[in-house]
Design a protein around this motif. Sequence first.
Motif, short mmCIF file in Angstrom:
data_model
loop_
_atom_site.label_atom_id
_atom_site.label_comp_id
_atom_site.label_asym_id
_atom_site.label_seq_id
_atom_site.Cartn_x
_atom_site.Cartn_y
_atom_site.Cartn_z
N ASP A 159 41.81 45.87 61.30
CA ASP A 159 40.42 45.59 61.73
C ASP A 159 40.01 45.60 60.05
O ASP A 159 39.41 44.99 59.55
CB ASP A 159 40.18 45.78 62.93
CG ASP A 159 40.51 45.80 63.90
OD1 ASP A 159 41.02 44.03 63.55
OD2 ASP A 159 40.30 45.82 64.56
N ILE A 160 39.91 47.25 59.17
CA ILE A 160 39.64 47.74 58.44
C ILE A 160 39.82 46.55 57.23
O ILE A 160 39.37 46.40 56.39
CB ILE A 160 38.89 49.28 58.35
CG1 ILE A 160 38.78 49.55 59.32
CG2 ILE A 160 38.55 49.29 56.89
CD1 ILE A 160 38.67 51.06 59.45
N ALA A 161 41.79 46.60 57.28
CA ALA A 161 41.92 46.02 55.77
C ALA A 161 41.76 44.60 55.64
O ALA A 161 41.45 43.72 54.76
CB ALA A 161 43.11 45.84 55.97
N VAL A 162 41.04 43.93 56.63
CA VAL A 162 40.20 42.23 56.18
C VAL A 162 39.78 42.26 55.29
O VAL A 162 39.95 41.91 55.09
CB VAL A 162 39.45 42.30 57.80
CG1 VAL A 162 39.39 40.17 58.06
CG2 VAL A 162 41.16 41.91 58.90
N ILE A 163 39.00 43.14 55.57
CA ILE A 163 37.93 43.31 53.82
C ILE A 163 38.60 43.03 52.81
O ILE A 163 38.17 42.36 52.12
CB ILE A 163 37.23 44.48 54.29
CG1 ILE A 163 35.68 44.40 55.04
CG2 ILE A 163 36.03 44.66 52.53
CD1 ILE A 163 34.33 45.24 55.01
N PRO A 164 39.65 43.69 52.84
CA PRO A 164 39.80 43.76 51.06
C PRO A 164 40.88 42.65 50.85
O PRO A 164 41.14 42.12 49.84
CB PRO A 164 40.81 44.83 50.86
CG PRO A 164 40.77 45.72 52.30
CD PRO A 164 39.76 45.31 52.88
N ILE A 165 41.85 42.12 51.79
CA ILE A 165 42.08 41.23 52.25
C ILE A 165 40.95 39.35 51.59
O ILE A 165 42.10 38.91 50.67
CB ILE A 165 43.22 40.86 53.64
CG1 ILE A 165 44.13 41.79 53.57
CG2 ILE A 165 43.66 39.55 53.42
CD1 ILE A 165 44.72 42.52 55.21
N LEU A 166 40.28 39.77 52.59
CA LEU A 166 39.28 38.38 51.87
C LEU A 166 38.47 38.69 50.32
O LEU A 166 38.48 37.79 49.71
CB LEU A 166 38.24 38.68 53.18
CG LEU A 166 38.05 38.23 54.36
CD1 LEU A 166 36.92 38.48 55.13
CD2 LEU A 166 38.54 36.89 54.70
N ALA A 167 39.05 39.66 50.17
CA ALA A 167 38.06 40.53 48.92
C ALA A 167 39.44 39.45 47.35
O ALA A 167 39.95 39.02 46.24
CB ALA A 167 37.91 41.53 48.71
N ILE A 168 40.97 39.87 48.41
CA ILE A 168 41.83 39.50 47.30
C ILE A 168 42.40 38.01 47.43
O ILE A 168 42.86 37.76 46.16
CB ILE A 168 42.78 40.14 47.46
CG1 ILE A 168 42.67 41.88 47.65
CG2 ILE A 168 44.30 39.67 47.45
CD1 ILE A 168 43.97 42.23 48.29
N PHE A 169 41.89 37.40 48.14
CA PHE A 169 42.29 36.00 48.00
C PHE A 169 41.58 34.98 47.30
O PHE A 169 42.05 34.59 47.20
CB PHE A 169 41.90 35.17 49.53
CG PHE A 169 43.11 35.36 50.76
CD1 PHE A 169 44.01 36.63 50.49
CD2 PHE A 169 43.10 34.40 51.50
CE1 PHE A 169 44.95 36.99 51.46
CE2 PHE A 169 44.14 34.96 52.81
CZ PHE A 169 44.82 36.07 53.15
N PRO A 170 40.55 35.07 46.97
CA PRO A 170 40.31 34.55 45.99
C PRO A 170 40.35 34.59 44.72
O PRO A 170 40.54 33.60 43.07
CB PRO A 170 38.57 35.30 45.79
CG PRO A 170 37.98 34.95 46.41
CD PRO A 170 39.53 35.90 47.55
#
Length: 644
Positions: A159-170
């Motif tokens: 759940d915490i990892a969702v933040i950096p994943i969302l930041a990586i996608f762009p």
Amino acid sequence: MHEGDFLYQAMIYLAAAVFLVPLAKQVGLGSVLGFLIGGIVIGPYVLGFIGEEGQDVMHFAEFGVVMMLFLVGLELEPSLLWKLRLPILGLGGMQVVGTTVLVSVITLLVTDLPWQTALAIGLTLSLSSTAIVLQTLNEKGLLKSEGGQNAFSVLLFQDIAVIPILAIFPLLSQSHGGSEGSHLWIDQFSTPIRTLIILGGISAIVVIGKFAVSPILAFIAKSRLREIFTAAALLIVVAIAELMGIMGLSPALGTFVAGVVLAQSEYRHELESDVEPFKGLLLGLFFIAVGASIDFELIFSEPALIAALVLSLIVLKFLVLLLIGRVFGMKHDSNFLFTFSLAQGGEFAFVLFSFALQNEVMDTSVTNPLIAAVVISMALTPLLMMFNEFVIQPRFGTKESGERDTDEIDEEHGVIITGFGRYGSTVGRFLQANGISATYLDFDPNMVDRMRKMGMKVFYGDASRLDLLNAAGASKAKMLIVAVDEEETGYEIIKNAQKYHPHLKILVRSRNWANSYKIMDLGIDQFYREYLDSALRLGADALKFLGFRQYQIHRSAKTFRKQDEKLVRKLYQVRDQKREMLQSSKNLIENIVQVLKEDNRRIGKDKNEGWNTEQMKKDFKEVMTKLEEREKREEKEDKDNAEE
């Protein structure tokens, strides 16, 4: 003609839950699978009661996941998170990284997709379903087991990892032109500025939650209107979710952070009880929507592809999880539970795939089959856990040395004592000395063996499990004494006893004031603080060595105990108002001192008064003289009667 009718749609969803979930529970499938089956039945591909509007319901129902993570956060104090840092970072980090690498490499080998898309797929499929896993583990009573706790730690990390994943996608965008389909205000800024804004938003949640929410809730609580407090609890969740959504982040993660911040608030339990009913209803709606959203048209058109994707996802995650469990030295039973519970895709996949489409990391020809595979893997999770429970565990779940089965309880008594450590064993031996037999339960195998060597028949098992409580004869017993060391286990025992055996008189060991408040929250009035008696005994001995007479010591200790118990109950009434509680504590403690002084003044200032030995001898002699005179009188009367 009814498809746009809100009441009609509400009736359909409620009917699916009311009829199919109890049926699924009765046949042993669990409520989650019941909701999923309900969604499939009323969905567009079976009965067709709901159609395209099901996607709108899915967006609304995802709020159930948001509320669930808020409640999970409320249960986790920062100190507990710090204690769990190794399993969270170790297990969670290895699982996400290992699954991402494995899925990405295989995607590159079997497809012609670019590495950016392969990496995005790996990151998305590394996540598991927090909603389904926690709900299923809770229902089976496995959340507090070793495997359940490790699964929970991995879910937290994901759940915490969702933040950096969302930041990586762009950064993985194929167009290099940003997100054309996104209309978020934050997207007009460069990546460093967006990062600062996001960190600022999360910091604002932490600061406001820590310093502003409690005074606001205190003000609202003074109105003594429960519905307004409920509205305030929902407002907190909705506002934080909206703030995170505006920043393009996961609302669920934001509310989880807020829950952790508020975990030490005096309003924690009120927030939990107010949000819980909404969470349960919305989570059920979410599971129904997941079932209804399964695209059977795509599945039937490409069954081999979808089956291969589902099987590959489950097998790959299974292998990674099983290996991690062995690396961390998990016992076989725990490792199988840990592995089977997390071998699926997660609800965040819907968010991440949508975000990937917006940022042109992948197109619909890639996302649609993957979404179908994720949904099916989620639907299969309860079945996988049943397979583990009934097939894998009995055959291959060999227990490690030191782990033992729950004892078979072959006796029933009027009293059940749960927890036979230093506190419970004293209570048990005292009852036994007075001719009262009891059934003793403890979850510490060493304690059980030690007590058996001492001649006490103690049974090994977790008393928070309803089946063990039933086996101990709770339905026929008169009294339950809860003396376990772990507070949360004690609460579970109390809740099970109240729900399924309301006739039991429950006496509870309390560790401190906070523990006493929670016990009173559960409606228990008979609680006993474990250090009160020993502390008073030490204080009494101190007075004795200082020259005080026994009568004065006994009376003073009795008065202090009575006043101190009143103090706890009075402070319980104002436990939610920190300022009032501090002032009340001060006043009540001063009142205890005043009462004791007044009592000492009443029995005399001379510390040698009370229980005077010489006076007691005289009183005893007088009593014995009167008894002798009475016996002589009765003998004379008997003699006279005999002569007559």
